[in-house]
Design an enzyme around this catalytic site. Sequence first.
Site, PDB file in Angstrom:
ATOM      1  N   HIS A 131      -6.565  -5.939  -2.349  1.00  0.00           N
ATOM      2  CA  HIS A 131      -5.465  -5.160  -1.790  1.00  0.00           C
ATOM      3  C   HIS A 131      -4.854  -5.826  -0.562  1.00  0.00           C
ATOM      4  CE1 HIS A 131      -3.018  -1.634  -1.304  1.00  0.00           C
ATOM      5  NE2 HIS A 131      -3.432  -1.437  -0.074  1.00  0.00           N
ATOM      6  N   SER A 180       0.843  -1.201   0.000  1.00  0.00           N
ATOM      7  CA  SER A 180       0.000   0.000   0.000  1.00  0.00           C
ATOM      8  C   SER A 180       0.880   1.254   0.000  1.00  0.00           C
ATOM      9  CB  SER A 180      -0.951  -0.023   1.195  1.00  0.00           C
ATOM     10  OG  SER A 180      -2.014   0.897   0.998  1.00  0.00           O
ATOM     11  N   ASP A 239      -7.117  -4.307  -7.966  1.00  0.00           N
ATOM     12  CA  ASP A 239      -6.757  -3.506  -6.783  1.00  0.00           C
ATOM     13  C   ASP A 239      -6.914  -2.008  -7.080  1.00  0.00           C
ATOM     14  OD1 ASP A 239      -5.715  -2.394  -4.489  1.00  0.00           O
ATOM     15  OD2 ASP A 239      -3.756  -3.378  -4.643  1.00  0.00           O
TER      16      ASP A 239
END
Length: 607
Positions: A325, A126, A189
Amino acid sequence: MEGGRLEDNIGVREELIKKACNLAMKAHKSAGKPYLFEKSRSPTEAIFGFAGSWSVGDWFSQKPFGEVQIDREIFPSVRSIGTDEVGLVNKAFYDRFEEIRTKSSLENEVDKAVSEKRQIVFAGHSSGGAIAILAALWFLEKYIRPNANNIPPKCVTFGSPLAGDRIFPHALRRENWARHFIHFIMRYDIVPRIMLAPLSSIEQELQPILDLFKPRSSSPFDHEFNSKINVASAFFVTVMRNASAISSHAACNLMGTTNLLLETVSSFVELSPYRPFGTYVFCTGNGKLVVVRNPDAVLQLLFYSAQLNSQTEGADVLHKSFKDHLIYEDELKESLDMQDVVYLEQLEDLPLSSDGSASVDVATTNTALKDLGLSTRARLCLRAAGEMEKQKLKNQAKINSNKDNIEKGLKMIQDYQTECEVRKVGYYDAFKLQKYENDFFANVKRVELVGIWDEIIEMLKRYELPDGFEGQKDWIELGTRFRRLLEPLDIANYYRHLKNEDTGPYMIRARPKRYRFTQRWREHAERMAVGSSFESCFLADVEELRTNPFEKVKEKIMSLDNQVYKWVCDGVLGKDVFLDESTFTKWWKTLPPQHRSASCISNYINS
């Protein structure tokens, strides 16, 4: 477009990828720690896993996109050398990296790992991936650029948002650093696409969405996602709408569209500055991995690979775009074990449909493109990215074919310089006076050479040459020779014909980009101070200084003294500068005796 195991093609061992992913996900779940550090049991590797952040302020520091010029003192390579355009970086990510770098033990631990000759890996999931990117860039600037013998780092990210603008892929390919960055992305994602949307368009939904990705101890993801289904849907649509605008605008540029509507739209639609760079590995969700290195192609895939194939897919894709994710570790374990890898390399040859050739390579590529959900339009955009790269190579081949003409032209100017020395007058002054036939022929050759170089510079300004061009040693050396031989003639021509009260000094108003660019190439390649290599245009300073009283320009003259002496010692200024009838010598002899006697230059003039 098949080609062996993944680790053999991207330069990172699969076991190391798994370790990096594991540490990145641990950092994702760590409480308050900016990064985790792990050494392998054998003294070969050191992995740094950076934690993400789930506050809007750590993603966007300002509207519309939160970008700011990167610190050129710390990141001198992140710029276009010729135009001196500095790269833009996400300020929120950059501030977090700087805080970690300056207020934690990161730098000490990196120093120790370098001294132990470990392979350093910066990893992040991330927004932790964005921090890993900046850490790897910092490492390359600090440890690799000054000493290529150090082991280069690897940066491996998982679902990372974009962090830098178009200068990033340009600069990193020029420095041959892009190969050290590996980015894994799940097909749907949403996080890698977030920075393509301005904050104003997603401000209301962004914090609830970031909350979905926070490490959770009790509340399962599915339950929390279902409670925010409307917010997630609006967020997904907005991000993908902006991704569509970016990809369409970029595709029009790739295809050479000249429609004025393109310029009109971009003048009032906020387009994100962020662009991908490095090697991207798209995880299709069924075990297949698709590897892409062309940054223009990756930008197109960020949009087209997340499209719906039918209306019935809507709810499932929306769910996957957020849940994907969080499942990189499981997905990678399966995909790396399967080794079903396709490399999209000769993009200009991609098939436009799934029909046709029975070739194994084409069939395999078609399967991968279908797994990414790529339409014919998407394939056209990828082919355009490939054609653009191919055209850049053709442009380089064209200017390479002019090398012999440049070399011959420079040889003629060198002969002219020698002939002028025999006449006891420097070639600068001979060219300025234009008394002899050879002066005329030198001017013809000057015009021919500057025409060739101006064409090269225009290509660079339009990014029509390979990104690595400005870092190629042979062109840096050729550009330096050209600048040192031809710029004095341009200066002589300017002060003979063009200089007046309206035009102003050559250095301020008239210096061509062909000399600015080639000077910057040398300064960057040799790690010189910006603007320090102006030996080819010092006579322009002399022309201005000699029209002013000594006391008014005393400090500038003293500074020039030191520079000229250094250039003479380094052998970059010829003897003709100090001939009795040269502009420099005649001016020098008008300076106060006490100044001349204190200067080392007097020794050269008197001799």
